[in-house]
Design a protein around this motif. Structure first.
Motif, mmCIF file in Angstrom:
data_model
loop_
_atom_site.group_PDB
_atom_site.id
_atom_site.type_symbol
_atom_site.label_atom_id
_atom_site.label_comp_id
_atom_site.label_asym_id
_atom_site.label_seq_id
_atom_site.Cartn_x
_atom_site.Cartn_y
_atom_site.Cartn_z
ATOM 1 N N PHE A 162 0.802 -1.215 0.000
ATOM 2 C CA PHE A 162 0.000 0.000 0.000
ATOM 3 C C PHE A 162 0.839 1.272 0.000
ATOM 4 O O PHE A 162 0.447 2.304 0.532
ATOM 5 N N LYS A 163 2.010 1.167 -0.604
ATOM 6 C CA LYS A 163 2.825 2.331 -0.955
ATOM 7 C C LYS A 163 3.329 2.058 -2.353
ATOM 8 O O LYS A 163 4.280 1.306 -2.549
ATOM 9 N N ASP A 164 2.685 2.671 -3.362
ATOM 10 C CA ASP A 164 2.972 2.311 -4.749
ATOM 11 C C ASP A 164 2.586 3.474 -5.654
ATOM 12 O O ASP A 164 1.451 3.575 -6.132
ATOM 13 N N THR A 165 3.543 4.344 -5.884
ATOM 14 C CA THR A 165 3.300 5.544 -6.684
ATOM 15 C C THR A 165 2.859 5.202 -8.106
ATOM 16 O O THR A 165 1.968 5.851 -8.673
ATOM 17 N N TYR A 166 3.470 4.177 -8.695
ATOM 18 C CA TYR A 166 3.132 3.821 -10.072
ATOM 19 C C TYR A 166 1.701 3.295 -10.174
ATOM 20 O O TYR A 166 0.986 3.590 -11.144
ATOM 21 N N ALA B 97 -6.620 5.586 -4.957
ATOM 22 C CA ALA B 97 -5.665 6.221 -4.059
ATOM 23 C C ALA B 97 -6.346 6.902 -2.886
ATOM 24 O O ALA B 97 -7.523 7.287 -2.950
ATOM 25 N N ILE B 98 -5.603 7.074 -1.809
ATOM 26 C CA ILE B 98 -6.006 8.012 -0.767
ATOM 27 C C ILE B 98 -5.944 9.394 -1.417
ATOM 28 O O ILE B 98 -4.937 9.752 -2.043
ATOM 29 N N SER B 99 -7.017 10.132 -1.314
ATOM 30 C CA SER B 99 -7.087 11.390 -2.065
ATOM 31 C C SER B 99 -7.377 12.580 -1.163
ATOM 32 O O SER B 99 -7.845 12.439 -0.032
ATOM 33 N N GLU B 100 -7.084 13.768 -1.690
ATOM 34 C CA GLU B 100 -7.387 15.007 -0.980
ATOM 35 C C GLU B 100 -8.878 15.312 -1.112
ATOM 36 O O GLU B 100 -9.428 15.266 -2.219
ATOM 37 N N ILE B 101 -9.509 15.612 -0.021
ATOM 38 C CA ILE B 101 -10.937 15.930 -0.064
ATOM 39 C C ILE B 101 -11.180 17.195 -0.884
ATOM 40 O O ILE B 101 -12.143 17.282 -1.661
ATOM 41 N N SER B 102 -10.314 18.166 -0.761
ATOM 42 C CA SER B 102 -10.536 19.467 -1.405
ATOM 43 C C SER B 102 -10.443 19.399 -2.927
ATOM 44 O O SER B 102 -11.184 20.086 -3.634
ATOM 45 N N THR B 103 -9.552 18.549 -3.452
ATOM 46 C CA THR B 103 -9.326 18.521 -4.903
ATOM 47 C C THR B 103 -9.714 17.189 -5.552
ATOM 48 O O THR B 103 -9.926 17.133 -6.763
ATOM 49 N N GLY B 104 -9.752 16.140 -4.768
ATOM 50 C CA GLY B 104 -10.001 14.814 -5.326
ATOM 51 C C GLY B 104 -8.743 14.171 -5.888
ATOM 52 O O GLY B 104 -8.780 13.030 -6.362
ATOM 53 N N ASP B 105 -7.620 14.886 -5.837
ATOM 54 C CA ASP B 105 -6.367 14.355 -6.371
ATOM 55 C C ASP B 105 -5.727 13.384 -5.378
ATOM 56 O O ASP B 105 -5.923 13.502 -4.165
ATOM 57 N N PRO B 106 -4.921 12.452 -5.889
ATOM 58 C CA PRO B 106 -4.197 11.558 -4.979
ATOM 59 C C PRO B 106 -3.346 12.345 -3.982
ATOM 60 O O PRO B 106 -2.747 13.372 -4.327
ATOM 61 N N PHE B 107 -3.310 11.862 -2.773
ATOM 62 C CA PHE B 107 -2.623 12.536 -1.679
ATOM 63 C C PHE B 107 -1.153 12.106 -1.658
ATOM 64 O O PHE B 107 -0.843 10.916 -1.581
ATOM 65 N N PHE B 108 -0.257 13.093 -1.723
ATOM 66 C CA PHE B 108 1.179 12.825 -1.709
ATOM 67 C C PHE B 108 1.673 12.920 -0.280
ATOM 68 O O PHE B 108 1.498 13.931 0.397
ATOM 69 N N HIS B 109 2.313 11.829 0.192
ATOM 70 C CA HIS B 109 2.709 11.784 1.605
ATOM 71 C C HIS B 109 3.974 10.954 1.741
ATOM 72 O O HIS B 109 4.073 9.860 1.182
ATOM 73 N N ASN B 110 4.932 11.467 2.481
ATOM 74 C CA ASN B 110 6.172 10.745 2.731
ATOM 75 C C ASN B 110 6.833 10.312 1.417
ATOM 76 O O ASN B 110 7.242 9.171 1.239
ATOM 77 N N LYS B 111 6.891 11.246 0.486
ATOM 78 C CA LYS B 111 7.575 11.085 -0.801
ATOM 79 C C LYS B 111 6.948 10.010 -1.703
ATOM 80 O O LYS B 111 7.630 9.423 -2.554
ATOM 81 N N ALA B 112 5.662 9.763 -1.524
ATOM 82 C CA ALA B 112 5.017 8.735 -2.357
ATOM 83 C C ALA B 112 3.516 8.959 -2.383
ATOM 84 O O ALA B 112 2.947 9.693 -1.581
#
Length: 561
Positions: free
Chosen positions: A306-310, A319-334
């Motif tokens: 469950f850490k897989d940028t590709y 993906a775990i996503s940002e509520i505000s934008t719906g974009d994937p959440f970037f965390h701990n360089k991945a």
């Protein structure tokens, strides 16, 4: 649907048999049928009543005397032609059709479980909650004791297959609760939102033992990343290992942004992983695993889950996503696929199964079997896409159970990497790892209690990273306690720090040389944690391992005796 096959021909032939040494009587071949794994066999008593004397697994073939029926207590019985004292079986428990031996029409979910789309793959068609009523549509096969292996079921508009071991014949049995386990785990706090420990499943799980795949006990491992220069130097690693007590290798199949070979599972689920993988990886892995087996080593394939940028790049909706934008959440360089998302489950487990079939890995080691850590302050900003309204600890335990089912089908074992913190008493972790819940379902627990990950003063130890024996010994004591409250505990094989203390922790930290690595391992074995070790050194260079050779040349299990 697969039909049940027996050792006997499937037919309802009429034959002649000597019964009770008197006259020839016509018999017919039938099969035992029941709504339970076995049916009773009865002996007729002197007063004409029927008394239970034996049982027979359903699906068994037997001969009964044709056109002979006995009545007792309003029920009809058929005489068995077995040249023994006359025995009977209920007429309702025999059939001439081997495909109609399973009579139950309804079962209930005892252990929350994934429902598979079919019996040929790992695709998930739904999820059955505890106490769910399931309509039985069929089954794939029977086990020798008459139990169904997997039911084909219908529920809430879904159809699919569920392992019978997760079901019960009555709603009361399905709602099983162990009072002792409830008492233990209901006291565990949930201060960080990982979920209530009591919400996990505590039904004991039978651990596998494969005849053609014997796990060394203990496993003394070397870890190899999948860098080209590392894997292409496998012969040198083999030569080195043979001078020590090393009996197993852990090899990366997929790390975050480091896919090892062009797997069909990657092509199907994550084209980016596929395109970034080594073009010669299939040939390379095939050679490496074959050579390791030829030299007698046990081979473990490591997969980060469950850490897989590709994967996120190819599947942003998972993906775990940002509520505000719906974009994937970037965390701990991945970017992090959500551990609630079943597509992520399918990808990693299908990759594991493919790797076992292609190359012959003896075990799959799953890393990053968790939600991201250090999320407490941003939880309110993200969407985990929790479709089944599970807690984190429930989702992680259920993934491991699902993975074990599929990988055991391939004849391989499953080990799970967990943070050292998961052995702490009193609470569930923020990222969903609760030691007893995972130990209950996994084959091997692989804690990562690296001393430089412990805060100054932890366990009452000043600078734990400078005290490898004391730190690992205190940690091991807590693991032993966790194992004791686990209904069916896994083996424990631990990752040990084999790198220098990180500079940001302490620029004056000790060198984890051979004597200090040995101290870590001795501390584990002194606690009875004798499943073995795996040295964590990310670069996995042979030069570093040669410096640690004295620690790898000890048979720690022999020292216990």
């Amino acid at each position: 649907m697969k039909k049940f096959s027996t050792r006997f021909p499937i037919y309802a032939a009429v034959t002649l048999a000597l019964v009770a040494g008197c006259k020839e009587e016509e018999t017919e071949r039938v099969f035992v049928a029941s709504d339970r794994p076995a049916a009773y066999v009865y002996l007729k008593t002197d007063d004409g009543t029927m008394a239970v004397c034996d049982s027979m697994a359903r699906g068994c073939s037997l001969e009964v005397i044709k056109d002979t029926r006995e009545k007792s207590d309003g029920l009809r019985y058929v005489a068995l032609s077995d040249k023994k004292s006359k025995r009977y079986i209920r007429e309702a428990n025999v059939t001439g059709d081997s495909a109609k031996v399973v009579l139950e029409t309804t079962v209930w979910t005892r252990t929350p479980a994934s429902v598979l789309k079919d019996t040929t793959g790992v695709g998930i068609g739904g999820f059955a909650s505890k106490g769910e009523e399931l309509q039985v549509l069929g089954y794939d096969r029977l086990l020798p004791d008459g139990r169904v292996y997997r039911y084909k079921v219908s529920f809430l508009g879904n159809e699919g297959y569920i392992y019978s071991k997760y079901t019960a014949f009555t709603i009361d049995d399905a709602l099983y609760r162990d009072a002792v386990q409830d008492s233990i785990h209901s006291k565990i706090r949930n201060p960080f939102g990982g979920g209530k420990a009591s919400g996990c499943d505590w039904f004991p799980v039978e651990k596998p033992a494969f005849k053609d795949n014997v796990m060394p006990q203990p496993c003394y491992c070397l870890y190899l990343n999948n860098g080209w220069g590392i894997l292409n130097n496998i012969e040198s690693y083999i030569e080195f290992a043979k001078t020590t007590k090393i009996n197993a290798f852990v090899i990366d199949i997929k790390d975050n942004e480091r896919p090892g070979y062009r797997a069909d599972a990657m092509k199907k689920y994550s084209p980016t992983n596929y395109s970034r993988a080594n073009r010669d990886g299939i040939k390379q892995y095939g050679y490496i695993v074959r050579r390791l087996h030829e030299e007698g080593f046990y081979v473990i394939g490591r997969i980060t889950c469950f850490k897989d940028t590709y994967f996120v790049k190819d599947n942003p909706s998972s993906a775990i996503s940002e509520i505000s934008t719906g974009d994937p959440f970037f965390h701990n360089k991945a970017y992090w696929p959500s551990a609630f998302d079943r597509k992520v489950w399918e990808f990693n487990v299908e990759l594991a199964c493919e790797s076992i079939r292609r190359f012959g890995f003896d075990e799959i080691n799953f890393d990053y079997v968790r939600f991201p850590d250090r999320m407490t302050s941003v939880e309110h900003l993200v969407n985990y896409h929790n479709r089944y309204e599970e807690s984190k600890v429930q989702a992680i335990q259920r993934f491991v159970a699902y993975a074990c089912d599929a990988i055991h089908e391939e004849g391989a074992y499953v080990s799970i990497d967990v943070f050292g913190e998961s052995a702490n008493g009193g609470y569930t972790t923020a990222y969903g790892q609760y030691w007893p819940a995972l130990s209950n379902v996994a084959d091997v627990m692989c804690g990562m209690p690296y001393p430089d990950h412990f805060a100054n003063g932890f366990y009452g130890i000043s600078k734990p990273w400078n005290h490898p024996y004391e730190t690992l010994y205190e940690w091991g004591k807590r693991v032993v306690k966790k194992q004791k409250v686990t209904p069916s505990p896994a083996k424990v094989r631990t990752w040990v720090q084999s790198y220098h203390v990180m500079h940001h922790v302490d620029p004056d930290g000790i060198d984890y040389n051979a004597p200090n690595v040995e101290k870590e391992i001795r501390a584990l074995f002194d606690n009875g944690l004798d499943g073995g070790y795996m040295p964590w050194h990310a670069s996995s260079t042979l030069e570093r391992y040669k410096l640690l050779a004295p620690a790898f040349s000890i048979d720690y299990a022999a020292l216990e005796n």
